[in-house]
Design an enzyme around this catalytic site. Structure first.
Site, PDB file in Angstrom:
ATOM      1  N   GLY A 174       6.132  45.093  62.319  1.00  0.00           N
ATOM      2  CA  GLY A 174       7.215  44.173  62.655  1.00  0.00           C
ATOM      3  C   GLY A 174       6.811  42.711  62.539  1.00  0.00           C
ATOM      4  O   GLY A 174       7.577  41.883  62.033  1.00  0.00           O
ATOM      5  N   THR A 175       5.621  42.398  62.994  1.00  0.00           N
ATOM      6  CA  THR A 175       5.170  41.008  62.984  1.00  0.00           C
ATOM      7  C   THR A 175       5.107  40.475  61.556  1.00  0.00           C
ATOM      8  O   THR A 175       5.613  39.386  61.261  1.00  0.00           O
ATOM      9  CB  THR A 175       3.784  40.900  63.654  1.00  0.00           C
ATOM     10  N   CYS A 228       3.470  41.647  75.139  1.00  0.00           N
ATOM     11  CA  CYS A 228       2.777  40.571  74.441  1.00  0.00           C
ATOM     12  C   CYS A 228       2.559  39.373  75.353  1.00  0.00           C
ATOM     13  O   CYS A 228       1.658  38.574  75.131  1.00  0.00           O
ATOM     14  CB  CYS A 228       3.574  40.134  73.222  1.00  0.00           C
ATOM     15  N   SER A 250       9.401  48.609  62.386  1.00  0.00           N
ATOM     16  CA  SER A 250       7.992  48.932  62.623  1.00  0.00           C
ATOM     17  C   SER A 250       7.830  50.405  62.980  1.00  0.00           C
ATOM     18  O   SER A 250       8.520  50.917  63.873  1.00  0.00           O
ATOM     19  CB  SER A 250       7.469  48.055  63.760  1.00  0.00           C
ATOM     20  N   GLN A 277      13.362  47.101  67.538  1.00  0.00           N
ATOM     21  CA  GLN A 277      13.713  47.932  68.695  1.00  0.00           C
ATOM     22  C   GLN A 277      14.852  48.903  68.395  1.00  0.00           C
ATOM     23  O   GLN A 277      15.129  49.785  69.206  1.00  0.00           O
ATOM     24  CB  GLN A 277      14.106  47.047  69.890  1.00  0.00           C
TER      25      GLN A 277
HETATM   26  C1  LIG Z   1       7.080  45.293  68.790  1.00  0.00           C
HETATM   27  C2  LIG Z   1       7.987  44.273  68.252  1.00  0.00           C
HETATM   28  C3  LIG Z   1       7.599  43.446  67.182  1.00  0.00           C
HETATM   29  C4  LIG Z   1       6.224  43.512  66.583  1.00  0.00           C
HETATM   30  O1  LIG Z   1       6.036  44.677  65.850  1.00  0.00           O
HETATM   31  P1  LIG Z   1       4.551  45.129  65.433  1.00  0.00           P
HETATM   32  O2  LIG Z   1       4.758  46.268  64.522  1.00  0.00           O
HETATM   33  O3  LIG Z   1       3.852  45.515  66.700  1.00  0.00           O
HETATM   34  O4  LIG Z   1       3.918  43.958  64.760  1.00  0.00           O
HETATM   35  C5  LIG Z   1       8.515  42.540  66.692  1.00  0.00           C
HETATM   36  N1  LIG Z   1       9.748  42.438  67.218  1.00  0.00           N
HETATM   37  C6  LIG Z   1      10.167  43.216  68.230  1.00  0.00           C
HETATM   38  C7  LIG Z   1      11.548  43.075  68.747  1.00  0.00           C
HETATM   39  C8  LIG Z   1       9.296  44.155  68.789  1.00  0.00           C
HETATM   40  O5  LIG Z   1       9.705  44.908  69.799  1.00  0.00           O
END
Ligand SMILES: *Cc1c(COP(=O)(O)O)cnc(C)c1O
Length: 380
Positions: A69-70, A323, A197, A177
């Site tokens: 996600g990041t 986080c 993700s 999410q």
């Molecule tokens: C967990 C999360 C991320 C980050 O995703 P990763 O795969 O851990 O880098 C980004 N946005 C939201 C809304 C998240 O819940």
């Protein structure tokens, strides 16, 4: 152990692990190779794109694998800015985005971008009229999350997409999410870019994807080889991709029933906590809410203390977002919904997943009742 931190990460589904194994053992060939061993990897990548594209109403060549996600958020926002800044330098986002979006926007501000951070209401919803008023002739990107990771509020994504489309502005949504939990349709919602993700829905960690609509001219994120149509270079994480694909299939198979079940457990837990613990507030929207999300504030209590005591009873939860814990500031999300600092400090997030049982929810609720009572009794 009772695991109630499924918004932070989920247990890897057994079929995801199984799907990964061949690519960690026999099929180690480079997907770019000419030889047959490489073609097994290549096939796995193509298949995974087809599976994911189908779930989104997209095309396979609109799916780009990332590390999660990041990375997807960073790519979408930085590259949209750099690819479209000739047209304008204004970006609209919200105050409750994940740090992967917020910190990326802050970074771009240092590089000449102008960013509007939209307020949200007390339930965490953005105001569509305010969004429309924030649009300027030089607005090039709207990035609003599909649903919030801390308070679970689900945004009116389709309406946001319609507004963006009507003004010819790119729309990116962090759907980390939501993807794998609830149905997502990129065309119906006019989504140009979407982040997801794997580890949030039963896939392995370190793999995710960015959907990039074919009409979006987004620059490459990683420069190097020709992988991912030259836009995201680097030898593909084939095992991760295969594992995520298996998790996608599984997530879509169980989606409806799982969401129903988690929603029922969520309502049960919220009701129990509100009834049995005085001065408890539910954070986030009461119904426009992720199925498994419970976020509550207990007055006169430190969320961190509650978490430590829950942990001693084998219960995993989080305060604010995972986080931000470690830093003691009340989370930016709880501040944005206007929660008083003393309530924000007493907030606890419990996120229900597929494996949680009614008995576990009962045990967690009883533990919370005891813990909050104890902390309040020892306070002056
Ligand atoms: C967990 C999360 C991320 C980050 O995703 P990763 O795969 O851990 O880098 C980004 N946005 C939201 C809304 C998240 O819940």
């Amino acid at each position: 152990m009772i695991y109630l931190d499924n918004a932070a990460t989920t247990k890897t589904a057994p079929e995801a692990v199984e799907a990964m194994m061949p690519y960690l053992t026999d099929y180690y060939g480079n997907a770019g190779g000419i030889y047959r061993l490489g073609s097994e990897s290549k096939k796995a990548i193509i298949r995974a794109k087809e599976t994911i594209a189908e779930t989104l109403g997209a095309e396979p060549n609109e799916i780009y694998f990332t590390s999660g996600g990041t990375e997807s958020d960073n790519w979408a926002i930085k590259a949209a800015y750099e690819s479209y800044c000739g047209r304008g330098k204004h970006i609209i986002t919200s105050k409750i985005e994940h740090h992967a979006v917020l910190h990326t926007c802050k970074y771009l501000e240092q590089r000449g971008a102008e960013v509007t951070y939209l307020d949200v209401d007390g339930d965490g919803l953005i105001d569509l009229e305010r969004l429309e008023r924030a649009i300027r002739p030089d607005t090039i990107l709207i990035s609003i999350m599909y649903a919030n990771n801390e308070i679970g509020t689900i945004q009116p994504v389709r309406e946001i997409g319609e507004i963006a489309a009507a003004h010819g502005i790119l729309f990116h949504t962090d759907a980390v999410q939501v993807y794998g939990q609830l149905p997502v349709d990129v065309r119906k919602c006019h989504i140009d870019m979407l982040s997801a993700s794997g580890h949030k829905f039963g896939g392995p960690k370190g793999i995710g994807f960015l959907y990039i609509g074919k009409e979006v001219k987004l620059r490459a994120f990683m420069h190097g080889g020709q992988q991912e149509r030259g836009r995201r270079a680097g030898t593909e994480n084939v095992a991760g991709i295969a594992g995520m694909e298996a998790a996608v299939k599984r997530a879509y198979r169980v989606m409806e029933e799982k969401a129903k079940r988690e929603t029922a457990l969520r309502e049960y837990l919220i009701e129990k906590l509100m009834r049995e613990i005085p001065d408890t507030k539910l954070n986030g929207h009461p119904v426009k809410r992720l199925p498994g999300n419970v976020n509550v504030s207990f007055a006169s209590v430190e969320g961190e203390a509650v978490l430590i005591m829950l942990d001693m009873e084998g219960i995993c939860a989080s305060s604010g977002s995972a986080c931000t814990s470690g830093a003691l500031d009340p989370s930016h999300v709880l501040r944005a919904i206007g929660l008083a600092p003393e309530l924000a400090r007493g907030s606890v997030r419990l996120t229900i997943g597929e494996d949680n049982t009614r008995e576990e929810i009962d045990a967690a609720a009883e533990a919370l009742v005891r813990i909050v009572r104890k902390i309040r009794a020892t306070a002056v």
